[in-house]
Design a protein around this motif. Structure first.
Motif, PDB file in Angstrom:
ATOM      1  N   ILE A 121      23.481  38.137  37.068  1.00  0.00           N
ATOM      2  CA  ILE A 121      24.724  38.246  36.288  1.00  0.00           C
ATOM      3  C   ILE A 121      25.523  36.952  36.362  1.00  0.00           C
ATOM      4  CG2 ILE A 121      26.960  39.421  36.162  1.00  0.00           C
ATOM      5  CD1 ILE A 121      25.505  41.973  37.102  1.00  0.00           C
ATOM      6  N   GLN A 122      25.621  36.391  37.584  1.00  0.00           N
ATOM      7  CA  GLN A 122      26.373  35.150  37.753  1.00  0.00           C
ATOM      8  C   GLN A 122      25.706  33.998  37.013  1.00  0.00           C
ATOM      9  OE1 GLN A 122      29.439  34.876  39.259  1.00  0.00           O
ATOM     10  NE2 GLN A 122      29.346  32.886  38.248  1.00  0.00           N
ATOM     11  N   LEU A 123      24.373  33.949  37.040  1.00  0.00           N
ATOM     12  CA  LEU A 123      23.650  32.895  36.334  1.00  0.00           C
ATOM     13  C   LEU A 123      23.877  32.984  34.827  1.00  0.00           C
ATOM     14  CD1 LEU A 123      20.267  32.839  38.291  1.00  0.00           C
ATOM     15  CD2 LEU A 123      21.923  30.973  38.160  1.00  0.00           C
ATOM     16  N   MET A 124      23.885  34.191  34.286  1.00  0.00           N
ATOM     17  CA  MET A 124      24.126  34.358  32.857  1.00  0.00           C
ATOM     18  C   MET A 124      25.551  33.937  32.495  1.00  0.00           C
ATOM     19  SD  MET A 124      21.217  35.193  31.886  1.00  0.00           S
ATOM     20  CE  MET A 124      21.652  35.358  30.154  1.00  0.00           C
ATOM     21  N   LYS A 125      26.502  34.247  33.386  1.00  0.00           N
ATOM     22  CA  LYS A 125      27.883  33.787  33.160  1.00  0.00           C
ATOM     23  C   LYS A 125      27.941  32.263  33.199  1.00  0.00           C
ATOM     24  CE  LYS A 125      30.296  37.850  35.028  1.00  0.00           C
ATOM     25  NZ  LYS A 125      31.190  38.340  36.109  1.00  0.00           N
ATOM     26  N   ASN A 126      27.208  31.678  34.151  1.00  0.00           N
ATOM     27  CA  ASN A 126      27.185  30.221  34.262  1.00  0.00           C
ATOM     28  C   ASN A 126      26.620  29.581  33.004  1.00  0.00           C
ATOM     29  OD1 ASN A 126      28.186  30.522  36.827  1.00  0.00           O
ATOM     30  ND2 ASN A 126      26.296  30.001  37.882  1.00  0.00           N
ATOM     31  N   CYS A 127      25.561  30.178  32.459  1.00  0.00           N
ATOM     32  CA  CYS A 127      24.945  29.632  31.248  1.00  0.00           C
ATOM     33  C   CYS A 127      25.925  29.657  30.077  1.00  0.00           C
ATOM     34  CB  CYS A 127      23.681  30.421  30.901  1.00  0.00           C
ATOM     35  SG  CYS A 127      22.301  30.146  32.042  1.00  0.00           S
ATOM     36  N   ALA A 128      26.674  30.759  29.966  1.00  0.00           N
ATOM     37  CA  ALA A 128      27.682  30.858  28.911  1.00  0.00           C
ATOM     38  C   ALA A 128      28.782  29.816  29.124  1.00  0.00           C
ATOM     39  CB  ALA A 128      28.278  32.259  28.884  1.00  0.00           C
ATOM     40  N   MET A 129      29.178  29.630  30.386  1.00  0.00           N
ATOM     41  CA  MET A 129      30.199  28.644  30.710  1.00  0.00           C
ATOM     42  C   MET A 129      29.706  27.225  30.414  1.00  0.00           C
ATOM     43  SD  MET A 129      32.123  28.034  34.371  1.00  0.00           S
ATOM     44  CE  MET A 129      32.429  29.795  34.516  1.00  0.00           C
ATOM     45  N   LEU A 130      28.434  26.960  30.713  1.00  0.00           N
ATOM     46  CA  LEU A 130      27.866  25.638  30.453  1.00  0.00           C
ATOM     47  C   LEU A 130      27.800  25.345  28.961  1.00  0.00           C
ATOM     48  CD1 LEU A 130      25.061  25.669  33.158  1.00  0.00           C
ATOM     49  CD2 LEU A 130      26.894  23.980  33.016  1.00  0.00           C
ATOM     50  N   SER A 131      27.514  26.366  28.167  1.00  0.00           N
ATOM     51  CA  SER A 131      27.513  26.190  26.706  1.00  0.00           C
ATOM     52  C   SER A 131      28.907  25.794  26.222  1.00  0.00           C
ATOM     53  CB  SER A 131      27.068  27.481  26.014  1.00  0.00           C
ATOM     54  OG  SER A 131      25.719  27.776  26.315  1.00  0.00           O
ATOM     55  N   GLN A 132      29.917  26.456  26.785  1.00  0.00           N
ATOM     56  CA  GLN A 132      31.298  26.125  26.430  1.00  0.00           C
ATOM     57  C   GLN A 132      31.654  24.714  26.892  1.00  0.00           C
ATOM     58  OE1 GLN A 132      34.225  28.612  28.303  1.00  0.00           O
ATOM     59  NE2 GLN A 132      35.843  28.043  26.876  1.00  0.00           N
ATOM     60  N   MET A 133      31.201  24.350  28.097  1.00  0.00           N
ATOM     61  CA  MET A 133      31.478  23.014  28.614  1.00  0.00           C
ATOM     62  C   MET A 133      30.806  21.947  27.755  1.00  0.00           C
ATOM     63  SD  MET A 133      31.045  23.942  32.652  1.00  0.00           S
ATOM     64  CE  MET A 133      30.908  22.247  33.188  1.00  0.00           C
ATOM     65  N   HIS A 134      29.619  22.250  27.260  1.00  0.00           N
ATOM     66  CA  HIS A 134      28.914  21.304  26.383  1.00  0.00           C
ATOM     67  C   HIS A 134      29.705  21.077  25.100  1.00  0.00           C
ATOM     68  CE1 HIS A 134      25.791  19.446  23.954  1.00  0.00           C
ATOM     69  NE2 HIS A 134      25.027  19.343  25.034  1.00  0.00           N
TER      70      HIS A 134
END
Length: 272
Positions: A121-134
């Protein structure tokens, strides 16, 4: 002597963005040293926050720890019946039955499953956050280059128009204050050129951040996929093996009980 700044990457701008560049160009006052020092620092700060968030994200969740957990989980499932194995949790003075072993193992597997799910769950949240950061990095990169474009336009105007006009006036009047005005303007131009060089360095860092974010996101996505495979394939398959083993054990026990019962019947018939 003025510094040579690196040429920023060619970027196409919309009409709205060109209007912003023109606004920055008109508002840039070379007579204000503080304004030159602060020029573009707001965008630099935003890009710095993106890098900081990446670092926090990596520190909060270690891929190495998750990999170790996955390795331990698979190893535990493979060796759960070997008491001397390093993954075994079965330590008892008496010999445990197969059902007792599986019951104890199931508790451990359920606990491990909860931990794996939390990581996923945390990894999926991180991936979404990284997309936003990109996306934010791309936006800030564009804003920074707009600042650079406005600053370079201002610098070009100073070189071709403002500075020659001041030099001409100083030559005509011969006044000390006019000569000092030329010197001051040259110093401010040099400050602006150095500031633009600094902004270009920040832009280069931002440009490098994009593939770095993608790399981190790819790693986290791959790990989330591995966790999902373990949760949806490895652990259910292990549970199926448990069901099969217990079923076979139960069938064997039933057969043994039937044989004992038949033996008893024959013994009683023989007695009678």
């Amino acid at each position: 002597m003025l510094m040579n700044t690196a040429t920023p990457p060619e970027i196409s701008y919309t009409q709205e963005e060109l209007a912003v560049i023109e606004k920055d160009y008109n508002s840039l006052d070379l007579s204000n040293s503080a304004a030159i020092i602060e020029y573009g620092t707001d965008v630099q700060q935003k890009l710095s926050e993106v890098s900081g968030r990446m670092l926090i994200l990596l520190n909060d969740q270690s891929m190495e720890d998750i990999s170790t957990l996955l390795y331990t989980t698979v190893g535990y499932l493979q060796s759960m019946e070997e008491e001397k194995n390093k993954f075994s949790f079965f330590k008892s003075r008496r010999k445990l039955t197969l059902r007792e072993k599986y019951k104890a193992a199931e508790k451990n597997v359920d606990r491990i499953t909860d931990t794996l799910q939390e990581h996923q769950i945390q990894l999926m949240k991180n991936c979404a956050m990284l997309s936003q950061m990109h996306q934010m990095n791309d936006i800030y990169f564009k804003e920074l280059n707009m600042k650079i474009a406005a600053g370079k336009k201002k610098l070009e105007t100073c070189k071709k128009t403002e500075l020659p006009a001041l030099i001409k006036r100083a030559n005509e009047t011969g006044l000390v204050q006019d000569s000092q005005a030329v010197s001051n303007h040259q110093n401010q131009m040099e400050r602006l050129e150095k500031k633009l060089h600094e902004l270009e360095l920040t832009a280069s860092i931002s440009l490098q951040s994009a593939p770095l974010i993608e790399m981190i996101q790819s790693n986290q996505t791959a790990m989330a996929t591995k966790l999902q495979s373990t949760l949806l394939n490895t652990i259910p398959l292990w549970k199926n093996q448990v069901v099969l083993a217990l079923g076979m054990e139960q069938a064997k026990q039933t057969a043994a009980n039937n044989e004992n019962a038949n033996t008893l019947v024959h013994q009683l018939l023989h007695k009678n």
